[in-house]
Every structure is written in structure tokens, then in C-alpha cells.
Write a protein that holds these residues in place. Structure first.
Motif, mmCIF file in Angstrom:
data_model
loop_
_atom_site.group_PDB
_atom_site.id
_atom_site.type_symbol
_atom_site.label_atom_id
_atom_site.label_comp_id
_atom_site.label_asym_id
_atom_site.label_seq_id
_atom_site.Cartn_x
_atom_site.Cartn_y
_atom_site.Cartn_z
ATOM 1 N N SER A 98 0.840 -1.211 0.000
ATOM 2 C CA SER A 98 0.000 0.000 0.000
ATOM 3 C C SER A 98 0.867 1.250 0.000
ATOM 4 O O SER A 98 0.541 2.229 -0.674
ATOM 5 C CB SER A 98 -0.971 -0.010 1.177
ATOM 6 O OG SER A 98 -0.289 -0.065 2.405
ATOM 7 N N ALA A 99 1.963 1.253 0.733
ATOM 8 C CA ALA A 99 2.840 2.424 0.747
ATOM 9 C C ALA A 99 4.137 2.093 1.475
ATOM 10 O O ALA A 99 4.231 1.091 2.190
ATOM 11 C CB ALA A 99 2.171 3.611 1.433
ATOM 12 N N GLU A 177 0.260 16.569 7.172
ATOM 13 C CA GLU A 177 -0.461 15.730 6.199
ATOM 14 C C GLU A 177 0.193 14.353 6.041
ATOM 15 O O GLU A 177 -0.492 13.336 6.004
ATOM 16 C CB GLU A 177 -0.462 16.415 4.838
ATOM 17 C CG GLU A 177 -1.825 16.852 4.381
ATOM 18 C CD GLU A 177 -1.734 17.617 3.066
ATOM 19 O OE1 GLU A 177 -1.351 16.990 2.064
ATOM 20 O OE2 GLU A 177 -2.028 18.825 3.064
ATOM 21 N N ALA A 178 1.519 14.342 5.951
ATOM 22 C CA ALA A 178 2.239 13.076 5.769
ATOM 23 C C ALA A 178 2.040 12.175 6.989
ATOM 24 O O ALA A 178 1.866 10.959 6.855
ATOM 25 C CB ALA A 178 3.727 13.341 5.543
ATOM 26 N N SER A 182 0.050 8.637 6.952
ATOM 27 C CA SER A 182 0.771 7.435 7.406
ATOM 28 C C SER A 182 -0.047 6.684 8.452
ATOM 29 O O SER A 182 -0.123 5.447 8.432
ATOM 30 C CB SER A 182 2.121 7.824 8.013
ATOM 31 O OG SER A 182 2.898 8.494 7.063
ATOM 32 N N LEU A 183 -0.674 7.413 9.351
ATOM 33 C CA LEU A 183 -1.471 6.755 10.392
ATOM 34 C C LEU A 183 -2.722 6.116 9.799
ATOM 35 O O LEU A 183 -3.128 5.028 10.209
ATOM 36 C CB LEU A 183 -1.824 7.759 11.499
ATOM 37 C CG LEU A 183 -0.616 8.206 12.350
ATOM 38 C CD1 LEU A 183 -0.972 9.367 13.257
ATOM 39 C CD2 LEU A 183 -0.046 7.042 13.171
ATOM 40 N N ARG A 184 -3.322 6.772 8.808
ATOM 41 C CA ARG A 184 -4.480 6.168 8.117
ATOM 42 C C ARG A 184 -4.070 4.856 7.442
ATOM 43 O O ARG A 184 -4.773 3.845 7.522
ATOM 44 C CB ARG A 184 -5.021 7.125 7.039
ATOM 45 C CG ARG A 184 -6.134 8.045 7.516
ATOM 46 C CD ARG A 184 -6.899 8.652 6.337
ATOM 47 N NE ARG A 184 -6.065 9.409 5.414
ATOM 48 C CZ ARG A 184 -5.710 10.684 5.605
ATOM 49 N NH1 ARG A 184 -6.120 11.342 6.664
ATOM 50 N NH2 ARG A 184 -4.937 11.308 4.730
ATOM 51 N N LEU A 185 -2.933 4.881 6.766
ATOM 52 C CA LEU A 185 -2.444 3.673 6.095
ATOM 53 C C LEU A 185 -2.123 2.584 7.113
ATOM 54 O O LEU A 185 -2.340 1.399 6.861
ATOM 55 C CB LEU A 185 -1.202 4.004 5.267
ATOM 56 C CG LEU A 185 -1.471 4.810 3.998
ATOM 57 C CD1 LEU A 185 -0.204 5.516 3.526
ATOM 58 C CD2 LEU A 185 -2.011 3.906 2.884
ATOM 59 N N ALA A 186 -1.614 3.003 8.274
ATOM 60 C CA ALA A 186 -1.295 2.033 9.338
ATOM 61 C C ALA A 186 -2.573 1.348 9.812
ATOM 62 O O ALA A 186 -2.588 0.134 10.062
ATOM 63 C CB ALA A 186 -0.602 2.737 10.496
ATOM 64 N N GLU A 187 -3.653 2.111 9.913
ATOM 65 C CA GLU A 187 -4.919 1.522 10.365
ATOM 66 C C GLU A 187 -5.497 0.568 9.322
ATOM 67 O O GLU A 187 -6.203 -0.374 9.661
ATOM 68 C CB GLU A 187 -5.928 2.644 10.665
ATOM 69 C CG GLU A 187 -5.601 3.364 11.965
ATOM 70 C CD GLU A 187 -6.320 4.705 12.116
ATOM 71 O OE1 GLU A 187 -7.201 5.022 11.283
ATOM 72 O OE2 GLU A 187 -5.962 5.429 13.069
#
Ligand SMILES: [Zn+2]
Length: 255
Positions: A98-99, A177-178, A182-187
Motif C-alpha cells: 500500500s505504501a 499531512e504526511a 501514514s497513520l491512516r495507512l497504518a490503520e
């Protein structure tokens, strides 16, 4: 070790949304010194001289900062990606990455061919320079050319504001923003790969912690122990450049 590689390959092969979190350990394997290690750049420079507030409030501090930063940039500019960077590009090609959230500022993921939009640089990048007043950004090489020509305190062409490499200095706020992205992607991920990070620098280290709290599995490859080792599904204390390519290749058997 073989058992850990096999377990890691299974975790990776079964994952559908992988978030990679990378740190200084990846860069050192490309010959970029970790500024926190003995023999690193901070043996010759005093980090307190490069505190963000000092850099912006004192011309002398900023001039010294540019000298240090130019030296460090020279090393980074010539560095080449190592097998760990290329393994992440391979992982992206499988469609399951995903990233990459990176603490590194050296552009090596992009040099290895990872898509720039997949790389989130939470500590910024040494390859751009930004104006602290109007936000205009410049290619680092353009500003380095001005320094080499004798300018000691480069200023913004548009507003005469203070120019600074687009990296996050001690005491400087994280790019909001970064961090949020990153936290959204972690979730959202189902596996978080921690690669070459000792997870001691906050708030960056909260990214893998958030992934774990949100139910993702955790695979840590780092030379030293980390505060999240006890929570991880697999921990390997070894070279990420040697092990990650093997794990990515072996993961194909489980996907
Ligand atoms: Zn400006």
C-alpha cells in the motif's frame, strides 16, 4: 534463521495490504552514515547547533547548518539503492504494497524504482529546499550550485525568505499531512513491515504501533532490538538487505 525467513515469507505471502516502514538501517547499508551512530556526522558537529529555532533565528547558526548539510547531501546524492530497496519495488509489483512510510531523506526508494506516490517521507527530503516563508520549493542541486558559487545564506527568489533543505530538523514540526496519511495507512494495512528502524524516534515510530493496535501483523527486521519486538509476529535482528529479498521471493509460494 531459516525458520524466521520461512515464517516471514508466509506472513508476507498471506498479506493483502502491506505497509512498509523504513529507517536509517536501510540507508546505512547503502553507505549513508546514521547520524545517531558513533563515527557519524554528529561526532564532528554539535546537534544542538542545528536546532530548528537556532537555524531560523541566527544567521551564523544557519550558515554552519548549510555547511554540515551540504557535506551530508554529497554523500546521499552519490548513494545507490541496496537489495532491500529493490525488494520493496518488487513487492510493489505484486500489487500488495500500500505504501512505504520512510524516515529517510535520501530518495533511495525512488531511485530503486518505487513509485513516488507510494513513498511518504515523514522526515522530508534532502533533495528539495523550501522557503520557510512562502513555501516555494527548489531543486536541491540548484541551491547547492548557488552555495558553491559563494552564497553563504541562500534566500528565496520570490520573497527573500529563509531557505532550508526540506527535511525535518530537531525542534521542527512534523509535516502534518504526511503523518496523518501514514497513520491512516497504518490503520488500513494487514501487515506492517518495519525495516531498519529502531523505533525510537517519535512521532514517526507511532506508525507501526498504530498498525499493531489496529490489528495488523508486524514483521520487524532490524539489527538492534526495538521497543515493539515483543508485540511482533516475527523479529529478525540482521541485515535487511540480505534478508528482505529472500523473504519477498519466498512469499510468492504463500500468495
Ligand atoms: Zn519565499
Amino acid at each position: 534463521m531459516e525458520e524466521a525467513v520461512e515464517k516471514s515469507a508466509k506472513l508476507l505471502g498471506e498479506a493483502r495490504g502491506v505497509l512498509a516502514f523504513t529507517g536509517a538501517g536501510l540507508s546505512t547499508e547503502s553507505g549513508i552514515p546514521d547520524f545517531r551512530s558513533p563515527g557519524g556526522i554528529w561526532d564532528r558537529y554539535d546537534p544542538s547547533d542545528f536546532d530548528f529555532h537556532r537555524i531560523v533565528s541566527s544567521d551564523r547558526a544557519r550558515e554552519a547548518y548549510w555547511k554540515m548539510s551540504t557535506e551530508f547531501y554529497g554523500t546521499m546524492k552519490d548513494a545507490r539503492p541496496n537489495p532491500a530497496h529493490f525488494a520493496l519495488r518488487e513487492l510493489e509489483e505484486t500489487g500488495r504494497l500500500s505504501a512505504i512510510v520512510t524516515q529517510n531523506i535520501d530518495n533511495l526508494h525512488q531511485k530503486a524504482g518505487s513509485s513516488p506516490e507510494k513513498v511518504i517521507e515523514i522526515h522530508g527530503t534532502a533533495f528539495r529546499v523550501s522557503c520557510l516563508d512562502c513555501g516555494r520549493t527548489y531543486a536541491r542541486d540548484a541551491i547547492e550550485a548557488r552555495l558553491a558559487a559563494g552564497e553563504s545564506l541562500p534566500a528565496c527568489d520570490d520573497c527573500s525568505g529563509i531557505l532550508k533543505p526540506a527535511t525535518i530538523s530537531f525542534g521542527q514540526a512534523m509535516p502534518r499531512e504526511a503523518m496523518e496519511e501514514s497513520l491512516r495507512l497504518a490503520e488500513a494495512c494487514d501487515l506492517c513491515l518495519v525495516l531498519g528502524s529502531s523505533l525510537v524516534v517519535y512521532p514517526a515510530a507511532s506508525v507501526p504501533a498504530r498498525a499493531h493496535e489496529s490489528g495488523a501483523r508486524l514483521l520487524i527486521i532490524n539489527r538492534d532490538t526495538t521497543p515493539l519486538d515483543d508485540l511482533a509476529d516475527v523479529v529478525i535482528h540482521d541485515s535487511v538487505g540480505e534478508l528482505l529479498p529472500r523473504i519477498v521471493r519466498a512469499a510468492g509460494r504463500f500468495s
